[in-house]
Design a protein around this motif. Sequence first.
Motif, PDB file in Angstrom:
ATOM      1  N   SER A  24      -8.428   8.297   2.495  1.00 39.55           N
ATOM      2  CA  SER A  24      -7.720   8.301   3.162  1.00 39.55           C
ATOM      3  C   SER A  24      -7.130   7.116   3.918  1.00 39.55           C
ATOM      4  O   SER A  24      -5.911   6.873   4.596  1.00 39.55           O
ATOM      5  CB  SER A  24      -6.373   9.694   3.592  1.00 39.55           C
TER       6      SER A  24
ATOM      7  N   SER B 167      -1.840   4.776   5.877  1.00 44.54           N
ATOM      8  CA  SER B 167      -0.211   4.964   5.962  1.00 44.54           C
ATOM      9  C   SER B 167       0.261   4.235   6.916  1.00 44.54           C
ATOM     10  O   SER B 167       1.844   4.048   7.079  1.00 44.54           O
ATOM     11  CB  SER B 167      -0.012   6.451   6.753  1.00 44.54           C
TER      12      SER B 167
ATOM     13  N   SER C 271      -4.211   2.891  -1.447  1.00 44.33           N
ATOM     14  CA  SER C 271      -3.068   3.040  -0.403  1.00 44.33           C
ATOM     15  C   SER C 271      -1.585   3.405  -1.016  1.00 44.33           C
ATOM     16  O   SER C 271      -0.714   3.814  -0.051  1.00 44.33           O
ATOM     17  CB  SER C 271      -3.590   1.439   0.907  1.00 44.33           C
TER      18      SER C 271
END
Length: 652
Positions: free
Chosen positions: A231, A247, A332
């Motif tokens: 992540s 993000s 991603s």
Amino acid sequence: MSDGHLFNNILLGGRGGTNPGQLRVHSGGIAWKKQGGGKVVDLGKGDIAGVTWMKVSRGYQLGVRIKDGLSYKFTGFREQDVGNLTSFIQKTIGITLEEKQLSVSGHNWGEVDINGNMLTFMVGSKQAFEVSLADVAQTQLQGKTDVYLEFHVDDTTGGNEKDSLMDLSFYIPNSNTQFVGDETRPPAQVFLEKISSMTDVASSSEEAVTTFEGIAILTPRGRYSIDLHLSFLRLQGQANDFKIQYSSIVRIFLLPKSNQPHTLVVATLDPPIRKGQTMYPHIVIQFETDYVIENNLALSEELLATKYKDKLEASYKGLIHEVFTLVLRGLSGAKVTKPGKFRSCQDGFAVKSSLKAEDGLLYPLEKGFFFLPKPPTLILHDEIDYVEFERHGAGSTSAHYFDLFVKLKSEQELLFRNIQKSEYSNLFNFISGKGMKIINLGDGKNANGESHGIDEDDEDDDAVDPHLARIKSAAGVEESDEEDEDFVAEKDDEGSPTDDSGGEESDASASGEGKERSKQGNLRSSKAPSSSKKRGKDGDAEGKKKKRQQQQQQQKKKKKKKKDPNAPKRAMSGFMFFSNSERDNIKKGNPALSFTDVGRALGERWKKMTAEEKEPYESMSRADQKRYKAALAGYKSGGAGNADSDDDSRSE
């Protein structure tokens, strides 16, 4: 707006703070775009699972939950917007808005509602607070009744906010009936397992998916080890250590360097990472182009078959920059941008230039310009108001270079200096092909006839503007002062020149009247030397800006030259007769063509015609020449006005 509703100053909430932008609710879904460019949220109609309203401190908040569990919060709506959007969303998207009440009692005892990856703490039937489980970095059971949650803390979090959520603790007694346990698994353990299944907590404790050692990063400068986790990615260097959530990655750029054995991979971030007072919106990574690696990913077969199916492979072998880009894109989900159709004179993807005293490369891309490596500057085509080609200086050395001035709609000005003149043709054709407004289109002059661009009387360059030369060659006729009655200047004429005398201009105006206007421009230049000559080779951009403003003010004060309405109309060339007869046919076949493109198409067709095909139009031109000479003789014998005496003698 006919299809939907448009709202300005709508805030998108997130871990990076709140960002203002523009929200559009239409029949196809919901779209939000950050003010000034950057992050974009586009939610399709089929992806939306639920929509809610809530009264908050800044008006009303629109909550949107999509089917993969993610949620978005848009704040800044007025009370009168509630009714309109409720009926519109129900009619077009087919979802009924739910109204959520916010608890303001301050009680900290209630129930937990987990919907997707959102955890909501309810006091009675009202919401006390809501957090995203995607932001949870670690979970831990403390004792038998407490569950501790630690949230991601990376260098992009809190870029716009002073405070960030660090951790949260829940007390779940053994008498809890929502999460029923047993003798071996108390309710707190059941709650912890429920939370852990919704988060990527393993990514912060397990080893990285893959690691790239000793990679040179130009911004922020240093040599780093790049660890790609599930992540987030981590940049570990000797002096700095950056942690970046996927993000926050808006887009990835893969840009080879011109005539150098290096390739740049740029990760554009929103919000940017921050160290002290320095913000880094772009991570510029440099790889050796020919370096081949073999890389095995530390991912289970289950993850590869489910979460990363068709996104990642178990192993990669190839050029290092390609392997890195493929793995980063798969983890991603960001899109990758590569160079488009532009090629430099040396068949490269960029042109050498300098910005703010820093040398670098300017990449003309399909949707923007990117200057690298320092300062990394991304300019989208939609943000550009106009561009202008400028001469760098008057010396023999600087005559081989030109500057590109870019004015943004936000009033920001950028000057890319020291571009080789051999790149002018390719760069000009690229910019004009994208439909951007060029102030000194074609002949080096803006719409008022002022000379800001490349001087045509330079002794070292007989054909400075290849676009102008191509139109002249395509016409195949001598320069003419003929006017075209059909042309009317419009606002969207892409900055094409207009006649100072108030007359009208033809398709061949760039070629037909170029000679006369060049003389006028040169006279002005002799009276007021250009700012680059005053400052010498390395004149600063501020002086050019002041000079440009002075010229614009002087031009506004000038009065238009009066034209005698009784003067005879000048004779038309064969090409002009041909243009008048064929222009409508070209416009009907290609209604989207601009005025300049129509003139270019007519010139190309005229150039390909044989002498026999041109003869009817040349015959009409010879007859018109006789008509004009007779009319001019009668006009002069009747007493020509002083205002047009110079004009007539020039035509004669």
